[in-house]
Structures are given as C-alpha cells and as structure tokens.
Design a protein around this motif. Sequence first.
Motif, PDB file in Angstrom:
ATOM      1  N   ILE A  95       0.861  -1.176   0.000  1.00 44.50           N
ATOM      2  CA  ILE A  95       0.000   0.000   0.000  1.00 44.50           C
ATOM      3  C   ILE A  95       0.898   1.226   0.000  1.00 44.50           C
ATOM      4  N   ILE A  96       0.688   2.065  -1.004  1.00 44.65           N
ATOM      5  CA  ILE A  96       1.465   3.295  -1.157  1.00 44.65           C
ATOM      6  C   ILE A  96       0.557   4.488  -0.866  1.00 44.65           C
ATOM      7  N   LEU A  97       1.018   5.387  -0.026  1.00 44.24           N
ATOM      8  CA  LEU A  97       0.319   6.646   0.225  1.00 44.24           C
ATOM      9  C   LEU A  97       1.045   7.712  -0.579  1.00 44.24           C
ATOM     10  N   LEU A  98       0.400   8.219  -1.631  1.00 41.66           N
ATOM     11  CA  LEU A  98       1.009   9.247  -2.475  1.00 41.66           C
ATOM     12  C   LEU A  98       0.695  10.605  -1.848  1.00 41.66           C
ATOM     13  N   ASN A  99       1.666  11.129  -1.139  1.00 44.74           N
ATOM     14  CA  ASN A  99       1.526  12.340  -0.331  1.00 44.74           C
ATOM     15  C   ASN A  99       1.850  13.589  -1.141  1.00 44.74           C
ATOM     16  N   THR A 100       1.112  13.798  -2.210  1.00 45.06           N
ATOM     17  CA  THR A 100       1.327  14.931  -3.107  1.00 45.06           C
ATOM     18  C   THR A 100       1.210  16.249  -2.346  1.00 45.06           C
ATOM     19  N   ALA A 101       2.219  17.092  -2.486  1.00 43.64           N
ATOM     20  CA  ALA A 101       2.238  18.434  -1.888  1.00 43.64           C
ATOM     21  C   ALA A 101       1.973  18.393  -0.383  1.00 43.64           C
ATOM     22  N   GLY A 102       2.358  17.292   0.271  1.00 43.59           N
ATOM     23  CA  GLY A 102       2.196  17.182   1.713  1.00 43.59           C
ATOM     24  C   GLY A 102       0.764  16.990   2.180  1.00 43.59           C
ATOM     25  N   TYR A 103      -0.122  16.585   1.258  1.00 48.05           N
ATOM     26  CA  TYR A 103      -1.547  16.446   1.589  1.00 48.05           C
ATOM     27  C   TYR A 103      -1.776  15.567   2.826  1.00 48.05           C
ATOM     28  N   TYR A 104      -1.010  14.492   2.958  1.00 50.93           N
ATOM     29  CA  TYR A 104      -1.224  13.545   4.049  1.00 50.93           C
ATOM     30  C   TYR A 104      -0.262  13.742   5.225  1.00 50.93           C
ATOM     31  N   ASP A 105       0.458  14.852   5.298  1.00 50.57           N
ATOM     32  CA  ASP A 105       1.410  15.065   6.394  1.00 50.57           C
ATOM     33  C   ASP A 105       0.760  14.904   7.770  1.00 50.57           C
ATOM     34  N   HIS A 106      -0.415  15.495   7.958  1.00 45.17           N
ATOM     35  CA  HIS A 106      -1.080  15.406   9.265  1.00 45.17           C
ATOM     36  C   HIS A 106      -1.524  13.971   9.569  1.00 45.17           C
ATOM     37  N   LEU A 107      -1.980  13.255   8.547  1.00 43.99           N
ATOM     38  CA  LEU A 107      -2.392  11.866   8.740  1.00 43.99           C
ATOM     39  C   LEU A 107      -1.189  11.003   9.116  1.00 43.99           C
ATOM     40  N   VAL A 108      -0.076  11.196   8.437  1.00 42.78           N
ATOM     41  CA  VAL A 108       1.142  10.442   8.746  1.00 42.78           C
ATOM     42  C   VAL A 108       1.582  10.742  10.180  1.00 42.78           C
ATOM     43  N   ALA A 109       1.511  12.010  10.590  1.00 43.79           N
ATOM     44  CA  ALA A 109       1.863  12.378  11.963  1.00 43.79           C
ATOM     45  C   ALA A 109       0.926  11.678  12.951  1.00 43.79           C
TER      46      ALA A 109
END
Length: 179
Positions: free
Chosen positions: A132-146
């Motif tokens: 499963i790859i999370l494509l974090n374009t332009a930091g969209y998922y930064d908060h989710l990853v945190a």
Amino acid sequence: MEVKCIAVFCGSKSGNNPLFEQEAAALGKLMAEKQISLVYGGGNKGLMGAVANGVMDNGGIVIGVIPELLLAWEQMHDALTEIHVVPDMHIRKRMMYERCDAAIVLPGGHGTLDELFEMLTWNTLQIHDKKIILLNTAGYYDHLVAHIRNMSYQGFLYENWEERLIVCHDAETAIGALC
C-alpha cells in the motif's frame, strides 16, 4: 511479486491544488508505460478521472468498479476497458482488492480514507499482504502520517506501520516502490 494491476483510491473531486490532478495524470501515464492496469472507482471526474484518463491516453487498461448509488454522483466513465456496476460500496471495495496486486492512495476525502484504512486493516489481519502506497502529493497527508506515528507511539498499533504503508511524494517514486 510482479505488479500487473494497481488499485488507485482517490477523490472524485480535484481538490484546490492543481498538483493533485497533475500527479494523478502522471501516475496514470507511468502505469500505462509500465503496462500496469488500473482498477479504480469508475468515475470520470476529479482525481479519479485524471488517473483513468492518464492510463487510457497512453494505451493502458482501465477497469472501473462503481456502485449503482454513485453512477450520477461520480459520473461513470464511459470509455473504460471494463466497467462493473455493483450493488454497493462493500462489493466495490472487495472487487477492487481482489483484482489488484497493490494499492496507491492519492488525495481524497472520507471515502478515500475509508479505503486506505480498510486495506491497512486487512493487511494487518493478514487477509492480504499487498503493498500500500500513500502518495503524499504536496504534503496532503502530512497530518495523517503524523497521526499514524502518534498511534504507534501511544501503543495502539500491533506492528511497525511503515512496513505496511509506504509514503511517497510523487508518482515516479510510488511506481518505483512497487516495481
């Protein structure tokens, strides 16, 4: 394991940042160039449409799976290689999981997060072992990853989440992580 088909989960909207749609189209193009089929939600708008058109515009195969409930909402794509109209969301997700060798998650809303976390849960429970790859374009998922890091830090995850979810920042890196 050779990746022949990728499930892409993403928004039926494009979002506010033009990079989201550009990266979705770039992902589609790379998939077609690598002869990797796409299985996705069957829509023709937003990031869903961008990734599907990126694959088809470059000679690739696209399989859409859309529930009856979303035929109008997501504007079913009428130019796909294959389209499956299914009764509900559960059948849609199951069919997509069964058809794919791996999954890439692009920016999206509630439905996209539902699909991401169901895939992660199934992976943790060993129902499947697909990447499963999370494509974090332009930091969209930064908060989710945190937040996922915090879930691990607080002792709520059973294993190292980074072995289950690979975070990439562009389409080329995402495809490279699978191939």
